[in-house]
Design a protein around this motif. Sequence first.
Motif, PDB file in Angstrom:
ATOM      1  N   ALA A  42       0.722  -1.186   0.039  1.00 25.66           N
ATOM      2  CA  ALA A  42       0.222  -0.069  -0.244  1.00 25.66           C
ATOM      3  C   ALA A  42       0.787   1.319   0.093  1.00 25.66           C
ATOM      4  N   LEU A  43       1.981   1.292   0.612  1.00 21.38           N
ATOM      5  CA  LEU A  43       2.712   2.450   0.948  1.00 21.38           C
ATOM      6  C   LEU A  43       3.530   2.803  -0.327  1.00 21.38           C
ATOM      7  N   ILE A  44       3.768   1.526  -1.013  1.00 20.90           N
ATOM      8  CA  ILE A  44       4.523   1.692  -2.406  1.00 20.90           C
ATOM      9  C   ILE A  44       3.534   2.299  -3.558  1.00 20.90           C
ATOM     10  N   GLU A  45       2.646   1.669  -3.456  1.00 21.28           N
ATOM     11  CA  GLU A  45       1.361   1.987  -4.539  1.00 21.28           C
ATOM     12  C   GLU A  45       0.757   3.179  -4.337  1.00 21.28           C
ATOM     13  N   ILE A  46       0.384   3.565  -3.124  1.00 20.13           N
ATOM     14  CA  ILE A  46      -0.216   4.807  -2.708  1.00 20.13           C
ATOM     15  C   ILE A  46       0.489   5.989  -2.519  1.00 20.13           C
ATOM     16  N   CYS A  47       1.743   5.851  -1.757  1.00 17.36           N
ATOM     17  CA  CYS A  47       2.409   6.895  -1.345  1.00 17.36           C
ATOM     18  C   CYS A  47       3.764   7.211  -2.171  1.00 17.36           C
ATOM     19  N   GLY A  48       3.971   6.298  -3.107  1.00 18.33           N
ATOM     20  CA  GLY A  48       5.038   6.391  -3.723  1.00 18.33           C
ATOM     21  C   GLY A  48       6.603   6.004  -3.114  1.00 18.33           C
ATOM     22  N   HIS A  49       6.465   5.099  -2.274  1.00 14.52           N
ATOM     23  CA  HIS A  49       7.457   4.922  -1.106  1.00 14.52           C
ATOM     24  C   HIS A  49       8.486   3.973  -2.139  1.00 14.52           C
ATOM     25  N   THR A  50       9.806   3.865  -1.825  1.00 14.47           N
ATOM     26  CA  THR A  50      10.570   2.747  -2.465  1.00 14.47           C
ATOM     27  C   THR A  50      10.063   1.443  -1.580  1.00 14.47           C
ATOM     28  N   GLU A  51      10.494   0.508  -1.983  1.00 13.44           N
ATOM     29  CA  GLU A  51      10.435  -0.824  -1.082  1.00 13.44           C
ATOM     30  C   GLU A  51      11.173  -0.520   0.242  1.00 13.44           C
ATOM     31  N   ASP A  52      12.376  -0.194   0.136  1.00 10.81           N
ATOM     32  CA  ASP A  52      13.040   0.007   1.603  1.00 10.81           C
ATOM     33  C   ASP A  52      12.435   1.270   2.420  1.00 10.81           C
ATOM     34  N   GLN A  53      11.948   2.190   1.797  1.00 15.39           N
ATOM     35  CA  GLN A  53      11.260   3.165   2.735  1.00 15.39           C
ATOM     36  C   GLN A  53       9.950   2.594   3.324  1.00 15.39           C
TER      37      GLN A  53
END
Length: 99
Positions: A42-53
């Motif tokens: 969800a954080l990757i797809e919605i917030c644009g985070h990297t996998e590490d973030q």
Amino acid sequence: MMRTANQIKESEEIDLLTAKEASYQLIVWNDEVNSFEWVILALIEICGHTEDQAEQCSLIIHHKGKYGVKEGDFDILKPMREAITERGISATIEAMAEC
């Protein structure tokens, strides 16, 4: 090219206004239902985070109970919060304390 005192002052005022726009945080809350993988996705797809973030955020959420995963303008964070909660993950938007 040298800038005048007025140009420098205007630039500083714009920087200050820009800094004040990021006065909200998108908070994601820990629960006993959602997996780390689901929150990370969800954080990757919605917030644009990297996998590490996203992975680091999910660990902080797990250990601290909540974490501000994104800062910004309310109108930008609101659809992100809605998308996260549609996935069954608890999220809120909170005003950040002014210094």
